[in-house]
Enzyme design. Structure first.
Site, PDB file in Angstrom:
ATOM      1  N   CYS A  76       0.618  -1.214   0.011  1.00  0.00           N
ATOM      2  CA  CYS A  76       0.139  -0.050   0.064  1.00  0.00           C
ATOM      3  C   CYS A  76       0.940   1.283  -0.029  1.00  0.00           C
ATOM      4  CB  CYS A  76      -1.005  -0.141   1.166  1.00  0.00           C
ATOM      5  SG  CYS A  76      -1.791   1.501   1.613  1.00  0.00           S
ATOM      6  N   CYS A  81      -1.483   1.770  -2.973  1.00  0.00           N
ATOM      7  CA  CYS A  81      -2.529   2.552  -2.833  1.00  0.00           C
ATOM      8  C   CYS A  81      -2.102   4.016  -2.936  1.00  0.00           C
ATOM      9  CB  CYS A  81      -3.218   2.563  -1.500  1.00  0.00           C
ATOM     10  SG  CYS A  81      -3.526   0.797  -0.874  1.00  0.00           S
ATOM     11  N   LYS A  84      -0.165   5.167  -6.181  1.00  0.00           N
ATOM     12  CA  LYS A  84      -1.147   5.245  -6.986  1.00  0.00           C
ATOM     13  C   LYS A  84      -2.118   6.578  -7.113  1.00  0.00           C
ATOM     14  CE  LYS A  84      -4.936   3.722  -6.262  1.00  0.00           C
ATOM     15  NZ  LYS A  84      -5.582   2.423  -6.461  1.00  0.00           N
ATOM     16  N   TYR A 218      -8.389  -3.874 -11.900  1.00  0.00           N
ATOM     17  CA  TYR A 218      -8.139  -2.452 -11.262  1.00  0.00           C
ATOM     18  C   TYR A 218      -7.002  -1.674 -11.377  1.00  0.00           C
ATOM     19  CZ  TYR A 218      -6.612  -2.968  -6.394  1.00  0.00           C
ATOM     20  OH  TYR A 218      -5.926  -3.006  -5.392  1.00  0.00           O
ATOM     21  N   GLU A 222      -6.265   1.502 -13.538  1.00  0.00           N
ATOM     22  CA  GLU A 222      -5.790   2.890 -12.609  1.00  0.00           C
ATOM     23  C   GLU A 222      -4.449   3.176 -13.214  1.00  0.00           C
ATOM     24  OE1 GLU A 222      -7.786   1.984  -8.186  1.00  0.00           O
ATOM     25  OE2 GLU A 222      -5.775   1.569  -8.767  1.00  0.00           O
ATOM     26  N   HIS A 487     -26.627  20.271  -1.374  1.00  0.00           N
ATOM     27  CA  HIS A 487     -26.918  20.752  -2.662  1.00  0.00           C
ATOM     28  C   HIS A 487     -25.777  21.747  -2.640  1.00  0.00           C
ATOM     29  CE1 HIS A 487     -28.598  21.428  -6.329  1.00  0.00           C
ATOM     30  NE2 HIS A 487     -28.713  22.792  -5.873  1.00  0.00           N
ATOM     31  N   GLU A 492     -25.620  13.982  -3.748  1.00  0.00           N
ATOM     32  CA  GLU A 492     -27.116  14.053  -3.384  1.00  0.00           C
ATOM     33  C   GLU A 492     -27.675  13.731  -4.380  1.00  0.00           C
ATOM     34  OE1 GLU A 492     -28.957  18.110  -3.959  1.00  0.00           O
ATOM     35  OE2 GLU A 492     -27.408  18.734  -5.295  1.00  0.00           O
TER      36      GLU A 492
END
Ligand SMILES: Cc1cc2nc3c(=O)[nH]c(=O)nc-3n(C[C@H](O)[C@H](O)[C@H](O)COP(=O)(O)OP(=O)(O)OC[C@H]3O[C@@H](n4cnc5c(N)ncnc54)[C@H](O)[C@@H]3O)c2cc1C
Length: 512
Positions: A76, A81, A84, A218, A222, A487, A492
């Site tokens: 990681c 992670c 990346k 992935y 990525e 908003h 939302e």
């Protein structure tokens, strides 16, 4: 040779003595020895130390076949992670700079990206994290040993230093957390000789240039995503489908959006060989399985992202009797992370059936320490974990894919609410929003408990993390409907979903 024999003799003597001490007194050097100082191992060792236990963690990085190596913290921190996400951010900033003109910023052209500057900044940050982990271990009184660990028996670990010096460590309990490493294909000549993997990409000092990414996990998407985003000519070669295991409608939106950002896709293609030309370019030959034609192209870099294998080769699992899957190398585990050998546990990516994600490894490690040394009996919940694919248009999800929900509950047993929406910030920037989509898969009966939630759009990780709490608490479609939105945000839109797939109505959100 003489030094080796002397070392071996010393190791055997110490091993014998420590075994005697253990048998006579029942005492060990440590309450816990953790093999592997990545996400899971560090979390487990620190938690155990916090519970007052005497803990050692061994971490050792075998350089990649290209010779890339790194410090404490595991995949990681060093090759996953963190670098990346930072390189993804670099790519997002490129898009933001383009948007910025529409928002009134006067930015001189041309703009260009400088790989060495990005790489140095990212690598420096990673090094600071390596250092931070060492300090944390020290603060928490966990003994850190830069040794490669292997099992001797259910209470003994052998550690070997880079120089070959052997150390014996005995422990009441042993946790294996050695993670996974990227694989190379075995049947493609030149693959390893001329190709790199994600273990190398983040540590390149110079730009990889025109890149072919082979694979559609992935990790592949990525990496291709940020390479495209920083302006590199990037192609992905896919044998069959992208993002296997993820909702396939969402996977389609992700790859379509990547296409619109400029990534080229070769679908249904199988690489055959990689050769280095006198110019230094790499010539890749592949078969298009549809037309059965052989094709070639040249690249500066070939990045293999064709899966990862459990890092077990040096652990001596077979000898000690720890059961693992012969095909994947994954260790077979009970719900409480116990292996087939008493006192030996395993956590993180290398556990059979465990999701390969950092927060999962961390939580599993902490909970294991609490069960071993605290009063806890809480097991890790390996269901309902959220995740995000950090492609240029991000994709976040939690729970079941539509296919999986349909398989479990039948087409008539589920209700799918969906919407195509336009993020407000895309409007002024005149960005294409055709892949910005939300899908909530519910049980059809009663209050319609949510089975899966899927979101493509900006900040998908942040959005999904919030909704994951509701999901964990058993949220229903009714709860979603009664939630007040914030908003104007993309998140939302989830609270406004009202079109079912079944209705066949146009799901495009209009107005604000
Ligand atoms: C490119 C990429 C991107 C990723 N992005 C994400 C993301 O965005 N989000 C996410 O959640 N996850 C992501 N992951 C997955 C994540 O990195 C892993 O799930 C996580 O690191 C697993 O932790 P672990 O503790 O099981 O193993 P690791 O973190 O891999 O740690 C294992 C450690 O053990 C060491 N070791 C191995 N053998 C020995 C031995 N015999 N003795 C001593 N030490 C040994 C290794 O060198 C390593 O330091 C990504 C992975 C990759 C490859």
């Amino acid at each position: 040779m003489a030094a080796f024999c002397k070392g071996r003799y010393r190791f055997k003597r110490v091993l014998f003595l420590k075994t005697q001490i253990r048998t006579l007194t029942g005492k060990f050097d440590y309450d816990l020895v953790v093999v592997g100082g990545g996400s899971g191992g560090l979390a487990c060792s620190k938690e155990a130390a916090q519970l007052g236990k005497n803990v050692a963690v061994l971490d050792y990085v075998d350089p990649s076949p290209k010779g890339t190596k790194w410090g404490l913290g595991g995949t990681c921190v060093n090759v996953g992670c963190i670098p990346k996400k930072l390189m993804h951010q670099s790519a997002l900033l490129g898009t933001a700079v383009k948007d910025a003109r529409k928002y009134g910023w006067n930015i001189p052209t041309p703009i260009f990206h400088d790989w060495p500057t990005m790489a140095e900044a990212v690598q420096n940050h990673v090094r600071s994290l390596n250092w931070g982990h060492r300090v944390q271990l020290q603060d928490k009184k966990v003994k850190y040993l830069n040794l490669k660990g292997s099992l001797v028996d259910e209470h003994t670990v052998r550690g070997v230093s880079k120089a070959g010096k052997e150390t014996v460590l005995t422990a009441g309990n042993i946790v294996i957390a050695t993670g996974m490493r990227p694989k190379y294909p075995v049947d493609v000549p030149g693959a390893m000789e001329h190709g790199i993997t994600s273990d190398d990409l983040f540590w390149l000092k110079e730009s990889p240039g025109k890149t072919l990414v082979i694979g559609a996990s992935y990790v592949a998407l990525e990496c291709a995503g940020f390479l495209t985003g920083i302006g590199l000519d990037t192609t992905i070669m896919v044998r069959s489908i992208a993002l296997r295991g993820f909702d396939q409608q969402m996977a389609g939106l992700v790859t379509d959006s990547m296409g619109s950002y400029g990534t080229r896709f070769h679908w249904g293609c199988v690489p055959k060989k990689v050769e280095k030309l006198p110019s230094g370019s790499l010539q890749v030959t592949w078969e298009d399985t549809g037309s059965r034609c052989e094709r070639k192209d040249t690249f500066d870099t070939v990045l293999w992202a064709v899966g990862r294998a459990a890092e077990i080769k040096d652990l001596n699992l077979e000898k000690v009797g720890v059961a693992f899957r012969k095909d994947s190398g994954k260790i077979i585990l009970a719900d409480n992370e116990a292996t087939s050998v008493p006192n030996i546990y395993a956590i993180g990516d290398l556990g059979e059936g465990r999701p390969e994600l950092t927060p999962v490894a961390i939580k599993a490690g902490k909970l294991l320490a609490r069960r071993l040394f605290g009063a806890s009996s809480e097991l890790m919940n390996y269901k309902n974990y959220p995740t995000t694919v950090f492609t240029p248009l991000e994709y976040g999800c939690v729970g079941l894919s539509e296919e999986e929900a349909e398989r479990l509950h039948g087409k008539d047993g589920i209700e799918v609410y969906h919407a195509f929406y336009k993020p407000l910030e895309f409007s002024v920037a005149e960005r294409d929003a055709s892949q910005c989509y939300i899908k909530v898969v519910c049980l059809r009966a009663g209050d319609q408990p949510i089975l899966g939630l899927h979101f493509t759009g900006p900040n998908a990780g942040e959005v999904t993390q919030g909704f994951a709490l509701g999901f964990q608490c058993g949220a229903t479609y009714r709860h979603l409907q009664s939630t007040v939105g914030i908003h104007p945000t993309c998140a939302e839109e989830l609270t406004k979903l009202n079109i079912t797939k079944r209705s066949g109505l146009d799901a495009t959100v209009t107005g604000c």
